[in-house]
Design a protein around this motif. Structure first.
Motif, PDB file in Angstrom:
ATOM      1  N   GLY A 131     107.161  57.809  24.111  1.00  0.00           N
ATOM      2  CA  GLY A 131     106.362  58.940  23.668  1.00  0.00           C
ATOM      3  C   GLY A 131     105.001  59.018  24.317  1.00  0.00           C
ATOM      4  O   GLY A 131     104.198  59.900  23.971  1.00  0.00           O
ATOM      5  N   ILE A 132     104.727  58.117  25.283  1.00  0.00           N
ATOM      6  CA  ILE A 132     103.415  58.031  25.928  1.00  0.00           C
ATOM      7  C   ILE A 132     103.581  58.182  27.435  1.00  0.00           C
ATOM      8  O   ILE A 132     104.514  57.621  28.017  1.00  0.00           O
ATOM      9  N   SER A 133     102.686  58.925  28.069  1.00  0.00           N
ATOM     10  CA  SER A 133     102.784  59.127  29.514  1.00  0.00           C
ATOM     11  C   SER A 133     102.650  57.795  30.243  1.00  0.00           C
ATOM     12  O   SER A 133     101.889  56.917  29.839  1.00  0.00           O
ATOM     13  N   ASP A 134     103.417  57.631  31.346  1.00  0.00           N
ATOM     14  CA  ASP A 134     103.394  56.367  32.085  1.00  0.00           C
ATOM     15  C   ASP A 134     102.698  56.481  33.444  1.00  0.00           C
ATOM     16  O   ASP A 134     102.720  55.549  34.241  1.00  0.00           O
ATOM     17  N   GLY A 135     102.081  57.631  33.711  1.00  0.00           N
ATOM     18  CA  GLY A 135     101.364  57.813  34.965  1.00  0.00           C
ATOM     19  C   GLY A 135     102.182  58.456  36.057  1.00  0.00           C
ATOM     20  O   GLY A 135     101.636  58.843  37.093  1.00  0.00           O
ATOM     21  N   SER A 136     103.510  58.584  35.843  1.00  0.00           N
ATOM     22  CA  SER A 136     104.372  59.258  36.809  1.00  0.00           C
ATOM     23  C   SER A 136     104.339  60.764  36.560  1.00  0.00           C
ATOM     24  O   SER A 136     103.783  61.233  35.560  1.00  0.00           O
ATOM     25  N   GLN A 137     104.952  61.504  37.458  1.00  0.00           N
ATOM     26  CA  GLN A 137     105.077  62.947  37.260  1.00  0.00           C
ATOM     27  C   GLN A 137     105.908  63.204  36.002  1.00  0.00           C
ATOM     28  O   GLN A 137     106.996  62.649  35.836  1.00  0.00           O
ATOM     29  N   VAL A 138     105.386  64.030  35.106  1.00  0.00           N
ATOM     30  CA  VAL A 138     106.134  64.409  33.900  1.00  0.00           C
ATOM     31  C   VAL A 138     107.048  65.570  34.268  1.00  0.00           C
ATOM     32  O   VAL A 138     106.613  66.550  34.879  1.00  0.00           O
ATOM     33  N   VAL A 139     108.339  65.456  33.900  1.00  0.00           N
ATOM     34  CA  VAL A 139     109.334  66.473  34.240  1.00  0.00           C
ATOM     35  C   VAL A 139     110.009  66.960  32.967  1.00  0.00           C
ATOM     36  O   VAL A 139     110.588  66.171  32.215  1.00  0.00           O
ATOM     37  N   ASP A 175     125.970  93.302  32.074  1.00  0.00           N
ATOM     38  CA  ASP A 175     125.904  91.957  31.493  1.00  0.00           C
ATOM     39  C   ASP A 175     124.603  91.262  31.891  1.00  0.00           C
ATOM     40  O   ASP A 175     123.782  91.818  32.622  1.00  0.00           O
ATOM     41  N   SER A 176     124.420  90.026  31.414  1.00  0.00           N
ATOM     42  CA  SER A 176     123.187  89.282  31.675  1.00  0.00           C
ATOM     43  C   SER A 176     123.500  87.819  31.936  1.00  0.00           C
ATOM     44  O   SER A 176     124.633  87.375  31.750  1.00  0.00           O
ATOM     45  N   ALA A 177     122.470  87.063  32.329  1.00  0.00           N
ATOM     46  CA  ALA A 177     122.656  85.654  32.676  1.00  0.00           C
ATOM     47  C   ALA A 177     121.590  84.789  32.030  1.00  0.00           C
ATOM     48  O   ALA A 177     120.494  85.253  31.705  1.00  0.00           O
ATOM     49  N   GLY A 178     121.918  83.508  31.897  1.00  0.00           N
ATOM     50  CA  GLY A 178     120.953  82.520  31.428  1.00  0.00           C
ATOM     51  C   GLY A 178     120.386  81.762  32.608  1.00  0.00           C
ATOM     52  O   GLY A 178     120.736  82.010  33.758  1.00  0.00           O
ATOM     53  N   GLY A 179     119.496  80.826  32.322  1.00  0.00           N
ATOM     54  CA  GLY A 179     118.899  80.049  33.397  1.00  0.00           C
ATOM     55  C   GLY A 179     118.089  78.891  32.858  1.00  0.00           C
ATOM     56  O   GLY A 179     117.875  78.767  31.647  1.00  0.00           O
ATOM     57  N   VAL A 180     117.635  78.028  33.764  1.00  0.00           N
ATOM     58  CA  VAL A 180     116.833  76.864  33.398  1.00  0.00           C
ATOM     59  C   VAL A 180     115.510  76.909  34.148  1.00  0.00           C
ATOM     60  O   VAL A 180     115.481  77.152  35.353  1.00  0.00           O
ATOM     61  N   VAL A 181     114.424  76.678  33.432  1.00  0.00           N
ATOM     62  CA  VAL A 181     113.090  76.585  34.026  1.00  0.00           C
ATOM     63  C   VAL A 181     112.665  75.128  33.985  1.00  0.00           C
ATOM     64  O   VAL A 181     112.740  74.481  32.932  1.00  0.00           O
ATOM     65  N   GLU A 182     112.225  74.621  35.120  1.00  0.00           N
ATOM     66  CA  GLU A 182     111.730  73.246  35.206  1.00  0.00           C
ATOM     67  C   GLU A 182     110.221  73.277  35.360  1.00  0.00           C
ATOM     68  O   GLU A 182     109.669  74.138  36.054  1.00  0.00           O
ATOM     69  N   CYS A 183     109.543  72.321  34.714  1.00  0.00           N
ATOM     70  CA  CYS A 183     108.084  72.257  34.775  1.00  0.00           C
ATOM     71  C   CYS A 183     107.671  70.814  35.031  1.00  0.00           C
ATOM     72  O   CYS A 183     108.220  69.883  34.421  1.00  0.00           O
ATOM     73  N   VAL A 184     106.716  70.617  35.929  1.00  0.00           N
ATOM     74  CA  VAL A 184     106.232  69.280  36.239  1.00  0.00           C
ATOM     75  C   VAL A 184     104.720  69.208  36.020  1.00  0.00           C
ATOM     76  O   VAL A 184     104.000  70.185  36.224  1.00  0.00           O
ATOM     77  N   GLY A 230      91.747  67.126  37.230  1.00  0.00           N
ATOM     78  CA  GLY A 230      92.665  66.687  38.283  1.00  0.00           C
ATOM     79  C   GLY A 230      94.123  66.699  37.875  1.00  0.00           C
ATOM     80  O   GLY A 230      94.950  66.018  38.487  1.00  0.00           O
ATOM     81  N   ILE A 231      94.466  67.474  36.842  1.00  0.00           N
ATOM     82  CA  ILE A 231      95.851  67.550  36.352  1.00  0.00           C
ATOM     83  C   ILE A 231      96.393  68.945  36.644  1.00  0.00           C
ATOM     84  O   ILE A 231      95.735  69.949  36.353  1.00  0.00           O
ATOM     85  N   ARG A 232      97.595  69.022  37.203  1.00  0.00           N
ATOM     86  CA  ARG A 232      98.169  70.310  37.587  1.00  0.00           C
ATOM     87  C   ARG A 232      99.559  70.481  36.976  1.00  0.00           C
ATOM     88  O   ARG A 232     100.382  69.565  37.007  1.00  0.00           O
ATOM     89  N   VAL A 233      99.812  71.659  36.426  1.00  0.00           N
ATOM     90  CA  VAL A 233     101.102  71.984  35.811  1.00  0.00           C
ATOM     91  C   VAL A 233     101.771  73.081  36.630  1.00  0.00           C
ATOM     92  O   VAL A 233     101.151  74.113  36.908  1.00  0.00           O
ATOM     93  N   THR A 234     103.032  72.855  37.024  1.00  0.00           N
ATOM     94  CA  THR A 234     103.747  73.807  37.872  1.00  0.00           C
ATOM     95  C   THR A 234     105.167  74.011  37.351  1.00  0.00           C
ATOM     96  O   THR A 234     105.887  73.035  37.118  1.00  0.00           O
TER      97      THR A 234
END
Length: 372
Positions: free
Chosen positions: A285-293, A202-211, A149-153
Motif C-alpha cells: 500500500g506504499i509507493s516503492d519509488g518505481s513508476q506507479v502503473v 454500436d459502441s466499444a469499451g476500452g482501457v486507459v493506462e496511467c503512470v 518533480g512528479i508527473r502523471v501521464t
C-alpha cells in the motif's frame, strides 16, 4: 446528495448537471503560493471537451473555465479555489422521449430507486459532463505535483481487443491521433474497428493506462488507506469504469511467485531500486519509488442507436432507440479524467505523508538543527 467530495487534506467538491446552467468544482487544501491561472486549467479541459472528433459526441461546448476564488495575482492563496464552466449547447428536448423509460446500461433505474426522482436530461449528475469538475481539480493537482518533480501521464491502452504495442510505444503520439493511443498503428486499427461499430449503431469499451513518474518511496498508508486502494477508489468513481488494475493486476493471479516478485538491487547512487515492476510501483500500500502503473477498464458506451427492449416507470415492456449526441467509445475522452483523478489522489496522499516521521516534522517546524 452525499458523496460529491473527494480527498482528505486536499479535497474537491464537484457540482452541476449535464443540462443545467453550468458545472464546477471547489478545491480546498491547496498550499498557498502555487503559480496557477485559468490557462493551466483550460489546457486540461480542452483535452476532454466534446466535438473534437468523429469518435466523440457532437455536442458543441467551449468549456471555458472561470476561476472565481482562491487565486490572486497568479498564485494560490491557500483558500478554497472555486471554478465554473457554463453550459451553452444543451438540447434537452433530445431526451423528452425517454424521460419515463429506463435506458439499458444507464443509471436511470437506480437513480429512480434511490431518489424517486431523476434529471433525465442527459443523465444529470451521472452524465460524463460531471467530469468537468474533476478535470479542473486535477489540473490544479498536476501543477502541484509538477512543482515537486512528479508527473502523471495517461493514454488509451486498448480499444476493444486492439491493444498498443510496447515496441511501437511513442508517448507524443497520443496527441496526434483521435483515440489518444501512443501507437499510431494500433490507433488506425482501432479507428477502423470503431467505424464498423458505428455503422451498426454500436459502441466499444476500452482501457486507459496511467503512470506516475517521480513519486518517492514511502507514500501511502499500510492498512485501509493504501495508495493503491485510494487510486482504485478514485478511478472506480468515474462513470463507466468497471475494473481497475495496479501493475500486472489480474495477470498476477496467473503468475508464479518466482516471476511476479520484483527483486531489489542497489543503484549507482546508493538508492534501492527494483529490477522489474510487476507490483506497479506499490508494495504494502506504499509507493516503492518505481513508476506507479494503474489501469481503468471502461465499459462500452451504453447510449447506442440500436433498438433495445426495456421497461418504463409503470413496468410496461417497450422498445426504444436512443437519440441525441453520444460517444461511440468513452475511453479516449476519459484519458484526461483518469489522469486528473490519479493526480488529485496522489497529491492528497502525498500531503498525508508530511506527518509520518518525527524527524521530518521537527525539520519543518524547527529547521534541520532541531531548533537548537
Amino acid at each position: 446528495m452525499a458523496g460529491s467530495t473527494w480527498g482528505t487534506l486536499f479535497t474537491m467538491t464537484t457540482w452541476g448537471e449535464s443540462h443545467g446552467k453550468g458545472l464546477g468544482v471547489v478545491v480546498d487544501g491547496c498550499p498557498a503560493g502555487l503559480a496557477l491561472g485559468e490557462e493551466d486549467i483550460q489546457r486540461y479541459l480542452d483535452r476532454r471537451k466534446p466535438g473534437q472528433s468523429r469518435f466523440a459526441t457532437k455536442r458543441r461546448e467551449r468549456d471555458e473555465v472561470e476561476i472565481l476564488s482562491g487565486v490572486f495575482e497568479g498564485r494560490t492563496t491557500g483558500t478554497p479555489i472555486s471554478m465554473i464552466v457554463r453550459n451553452t449547447d444543451q438540447r434537452s428536448h433530445d431526451y423528452d422521449e425517454i424521460k419515463n423509460l429506463y435506458r439499458p446500461g444507464h443509471a436511470d433505474y437506480t437513480f429512480d430507486a434511490k431518489y424517486g426522482f431523476r434529471d433525465y436530461r442527459g443523465g444529470g449528475r451521472t452524465s460524463g459532463r460531471e467530469t468537468i469538475g474533476r478535470v479542473a481539480a486535477g489540473a490544479v493537482a498536476a501543477k502541484l505535483l509538477e512543482s515537486l518533480g512528479i508527473r502523471v501521464t495517461a493514454y488509451t491502452r486498448s480499444v476493444g481487443a486492439i491493444r498498443i504495442s510496447p515496441e511501437r510505444f511513442e508517448p507524443e503520439e497520443r496527441y496526434r491521433n483521435r483515440l489518444c493511443m501512443p501507437d499510431s498503428h494500433a490507433a488506425l486499427e482501432a479507428e477502423a474497428y470503431l467505424e464498423q461499430l458505428m455503422a451498426k449503431g454500436d459502441s466499444a469499451g476500452g482501457v486507459v493506462e496511467c503512470v506516475i513518474d517521480g513519486l518517492p518511496a514511502g507514500i501511502g498508508e499500510p492498512v485501509f488507506e493504501k495508495l493503491d486502494a485510494r487510486l482504485a477508489h478514485a478511478l472506480m468513481s468515474i462513470g463507466a469504469v468497471k475494473g481497475v488494475e495496479i501493475g500486472d493486476g489480474f495477470g498476477a493471479a496467473q503468475a508464479k511467485g518466482s516471476v511476479n516478485n520484483d527483486c531489489f538491487r542497489k543503484a549507482a547512487d546508493g538508492s534501492s531500486v527494483k529490477e522489474s515492476n510487476h507490483a506497479g510501483g506499490i508494495l504494502g500500500g506504499i509507493s516503492d519509488g518505481s513508476q506507479v502503473v494503474v489501469r481503468a477498464a471502461f465499459k462500452p458506451t451504453p447510449s447506442i442507436s440500436q433498438v433495445q427492449r426495456t421497461i418504463n416507470r409503470q413496468g410496461e415492456v417497450v422498445e426504444m432507440e436512443i437519440k441525441g449526441r453520444h460517444d461511440p467509445i468513452i475511453a479516449p475522452r476519459a484519458v484526461v479524467v483518469v489522469e486528473a483523478m490519479t493526480a488529485f489522489t496522489t497529491a492528497d496522499v502525498l500531503l498525508w505523508s508530511m506527518t509520518s516521521r518525527l524527524d521530518r516534522v521537527r525539520e519543518f517546524f524547527c529547521g534541520r538543527d532541531g531548533g537548537r
